[in-house]
Design an enzyme around this catalytic site. Structure first.
Site, PDB file in Angstrom:
ATOM      1  N   ASP A  35       0.919  -1.382  -0.128  1.00 62.78           N
ATOM      2  CA  ASP A  35      -0.480   0.245   0.446  1.00 62.78           C
ATOM      3  C   ASP A  35       1.238   1.182  -0.030  1.00 62.78           C
ATOM      4  OD1 ASP A  35      -2.402   1.228   0.099  1.00 62.78           O
ATOM      5  OD2 ASP A  35      -3.517   1.444   1.760  1.00 62.78           O
TER       6      ASP A  35
HETATM    7  C1  BGC Z   1      -5.121   2.894   0.070  1.00 65.04           C
HETATM    8  C2  BGC Z   1      -5.021   2.669  -1.390  1.00 65.04           C
HETATM    9  C3  BGC Z   1      -5.266   3.230  -2.777  1.00 65.04           C
HETATM   10  C4  BGC Z   1      -3.554   3.192  -2.873  1.00 65.04           C
HETATM   11  C5  BGC Z   1      -2.868   4.184  -3.830  1.00 65.04           C
HETATM   12  C6  BGC Z   1      -3.671   4.215  -0.372  1.00 65.04           C
HETATM   13  O1  BGC Z   1      -3.597   5.903   0.479  1.00 65.04           O
HETATM   14  O2  BGC Z   1      -5.486   2.721   0.808  1.00 65.04           O
HETATM   15  O3  BGC Z   1      -6.042   1.646  -1.132  1.00 65.04           O
HETATM   16  O4  BGC Z   1      -4.675   2.135  -3.825  1.00 65.04           O
HETATM   17  O5  BGC Z   1      -3.138   4.533  -1.762  1.00 65.04           O
HETATM   18  O6  BGC Z   1      -4.295   5.352  -4.045  1.00 65.04           O
END
Ligand code: BGC
Length: 729
Positions: free
Chosen positions: A268
């Site tokens: 993530d």
């Molecule tokens: C989120 C993810 C997301 C990623 C990219 C993160 O803060 O938890 O679900 O895909 O950002 O934007």
């Protein structure tokens, strides 16, 4: 480039030509840093990212917008770097790209897997048309906590429904052929247990037991892996003290090992850095070693692999086999997406121009939106409204809002692009007058900032009250701003924010004939409204076609058929509240106070899981349960439409394994079918329960099917069921 070879052989041929730095480059993902005209000085580290791109040290980019932009970056990677390996472009295409469907929680309320798959295909088509080939969806995190803002992004509280919806979405995004121009790679997230933060507070500690992990959290992930999801994203949280990104048991042993997942795992956003913040690694170098060894294949924006992995491989801290395995997984997807055959296949300006807001997409979004609406209350059939209905008042700032109904997680979309409720209603009737009743939200509604709620200014009340007095029926549109749910939007209250409850009661005092249209990204606690108002419609945030869908339901052109995918509490203090809870050792006893209860509130929810009304009524009769070959059970039920309007009903099947070596919940959803019934029509709905539905995971993670007494229940929601006993041999 030899297309005679199969994909596995092409992957090996490529791998043999790569230097260690190039291999690690494939494991590195950067967020956008590039204006179409060159490096973006605002983005930070732009020069470094640019250098890495032309050196073949970037595998993927996220957050890059538009064909022109994507084309230029792809050209740098393909034409400037030594091996010319194309990039994959990822983006959070969560419920559409430009044309938005309902938020995922709403979509799940349709229980309509065909429509859900179609909605994902529409999203994939628009995403692929703007140059993207990978979405960070579906989120298959189960959650029982409405305080957690991200419940809007998932399918609710139930693992069975969550698995079915997740699979439908993966099929919709990926289709049969990843190289087609209307499909993209999907990403199941967040592995694992991200939906269980303590006290519902975003990014908080997760601490759940083995039984919940295996029986509630894992099943949707397992289902989408079996359905061929190409990527999985890990999670920010710790689980038993180990950050998910550093968790070898989760990623290597389970996902890639026992489940045989052959795609890749992306971290993530900066979650490799957070291994340090969690106190699990001393510095970024150690975090990089731990994450790579634990099976995190691609580093999203932590700069951990790009800066530290090479030395770690040279020193032996990370075996080269770990890197090779990650690179194989990543480049295999690039072959599957057709990027080695044509790296610019997603970069067609003409397609970008014609596919965005395509009429077919708007039609699909409308279809999904109407199916997502849940009728919560309809006393004396106040709804549907007649087109001839005189003097309709529409009250509430959300009724004219063209942005909030788009919901959260809509980073590719355009502000003000939703059809508002008022616009939708005016297409049906001219007997409508509108009063705002005051601002609900004041100041900025930028998604990076907190939404500020009006807590003091009642100056709009008088106009709304006067209008209500002069009207026959009042449609009040109340709820949450689109950015009051989503990531980092936890709440401690589940009421109507700001002065909305006060406005509602003030209007009610002069005209109680109110239809409450709720717009929200999570279950709300609305006991007053349930007690006093004749009609309540849950419309969530329905996306681009919002107002049209709501108007169709209010005027009866569409008979509502949605069912809640998450329990609605009476009171935030009941949370986490969910239908598939366990028995306690102290169920209700009449004599004294020593049983599991609250002294100030009932145990039961306001609206149970699976609940939702229709403009017609369905009767259930003659539940029959019989054993058939192979330890399976055939369950049948008669469902009849007793009203004078056709409608759709979601027939739900629940089981309870009465006595087991690990205690089982009071009810577990194990089947559902959405049936359409004409007035007076009766259908027999048949379910077959196999060992797959009858078994469970024990505390060693083994799937077991235990003989003994089961209760089989079928009904219109998780509370109102007919039941029969069955003994499994
Ligand atoms: C989120 C993810 C997301 C990623 C990219 C993160 O803060 O938890 O679900 O895909 O950002 O934007």
């Amino acid at each position: 480039m030899n297309t005679e070879q199969n994909t596995a052989a092409r992957v090996e041929t490529l791998l043999q030509q790569m230097t260690l730095a190039e291999k690690i480059g494939q494991m590195n993902q950067y967020s956008d840093f590039w204006e179409v005209t060159g490096p973006n000085s605002q983005a930070g580290d732009a020069e470094m990212k640019l250098d890495h791109l032309v050196q073949g040290r970037v595998g993927s980019m996220l957050n890059v917008r538009g064909v022109e932009h994507i084309y230029k970056l792809q050209k740098l990677a393909v034409e400037e770097s030594r091996l010319g390996i194309p990039l994959i472009f990822g983006f959070d295409v969560i419920h559409g790209h430009k044309t938005l469907g309902p938020i995922p929680l709403a979509e799940a309320a349709s229980w309509d897997l065909v429509a859900i798959e179609q909605a994902a295909r529409v999203a994939a088509t628009e995403a692929a048309a703007v140059g993207l080939n990978w979405t960070f969806a579906p989120m298959v995190d189960i959650s029982r906590d409405a305080r957690w803002g991200r419940v809007m992004e998932g399918a609710g509280e139930d693992p069975y429904l969550g698995a079915q919806v997740g699979v439908a979405r993966v099929k919709g995004f990926q289709g049969e052929d990843l190289a087609a121009n209307n499909t993209i790679a999907a990403c199941a997230k967040h592995f694992a247990a991200y939906g269980f933060p303590e006290a519902g507070r975003e990014y908080n500690t997760v601490d759940i037991g083995t039984s919940t992990l295996y029986n509630v959290v894992f099943p949707p992930f397992r289902a989408v892996v079996d359905a061929g999801v190409r990527t999985v994203m890990n999670a920010f949280n710790i689980l038993n003290g180990v950050p998910a990104t550093a968790n070898s048991q989760l990623q290597r042993d389970l996902l890639k090992g026992a489940w045989g997942f052959d795609g890749f795992i992306v971290s993530d956003w900066r979650s490799v850095v957070e291994i340090v913040t969690h106190g699990f690694a001393a510095d970024l170098q150690e975090a990089a070693i731990i994450a790579a060894n634990a099976g995190s294949d691609m580093d999203m924006e932590s700069y951990a692999y790009i800066h530290h992995l090479e030395a770690a491989v040279v020193s032996g801290a990370v075996p080269i086999a770990v890197v090779d395995d990650a690179v194989r997984r990543i480049v295999r997807l690039k072959f599957e997406l057709g990027l080695f055959d044509d790296p610019y296949r997603y970069c067609d300006v003409e397609r970008e121009r014609t596919m965005i807001y395509h009429p077919d997409h708007l039609a699909a979004a409308l279809d999904m939106a109407r199916k997502s609406i849940v009728l919560l209350k309809n006393q004396d059939n106040l709804l549907p409204l007649s087109r001839k209905q005189e003097k309709i008042a529409v009250i509430g700032a959300l009724a004219v809002d063209k942005t909030s109904p788009l919901g959260s997680w809509r980073i590719g979309s355009d502000d003000e692009s939703a059809v508002s409720v008022l616009e939708g209603l005016l297409a049906y009737s001219q007997n409508i007058r509108y009063a705002q009743g005051g601002d609900v939200f004041v100041g900025t509604t930028d998604f990076r900032e907190e939404i500020t709620v009006n807590e003091t200014d009642r100056s709009g009340f008088a106009e709304a009250i006067k209008l209500a007095q002069e009207s026959a029926v009042v449609v009040m549109v109340l709820g949450e701003h689109g950015f009051q749910s989503g990531e980092a939007r936890s709440r401690t209250q589940l009421d109507l924010p700001g002065l909305q409850q006060e406005l509602l009661e003030a209007v009610y005092a002069v005209n109680p004939n109110i239809v409450l249209v709720l717009m929200n990204g999570r279950p709300l606690a609305i006991p007053w409204a349930d007690e006093h108002l004749p009609a309540i419609l849950e419309t969530w945030q329905l996306g681009t076609q919002s107002g049209h869908a709501i108007a169709e339901v209010l005027f009866g052109d569409y008979n509502p058929s949605g069912k809640l995918p998450m329990t609605f509490p009476r009171n935030v203090g009941q949370v986490p509240i969910y239908y598939n809870h366990f028995r306690t050792g102290r169920p209700a006893v009449a004599e004294d106070v020593f049983w599991s209860h609250y002294i100030d509130e009932a145990n039961t929810p306001l609206y149970p899981f699976g609940y939702g009304l229709s403009y017609t009524t369905f009767a259930y009769a003659n539940l029959s349960v019989e054993g058939i070959a192979g330890r399976s059970i055939k369950v049948s039920i008669e469902v009849a439409n007793q009203g004078n309007r056709s409608g759709e009903e979601v027939v739900q099947l629940y089981i309870c394994d009465q006595v087991a070596t690990v205690a089982r919940p009071v009810k577990e959803l194990k089947g559902f079918e959405k049936v359409e019934l004409a007035p007076g029509e009766m259908k027999v709905v048949v379910f077959i329960l196999t060992e797959k539905e009858l078994g469970f995971f024990n505390n060693e993670g083994m799937f077991v099917v235990e003989p003994g007494a089961f209760t089989i229940m079928v009904g219109t929601n998780s509370r109102d069921v007919l039941s029969a006993d069955y003994r499994l041999a």
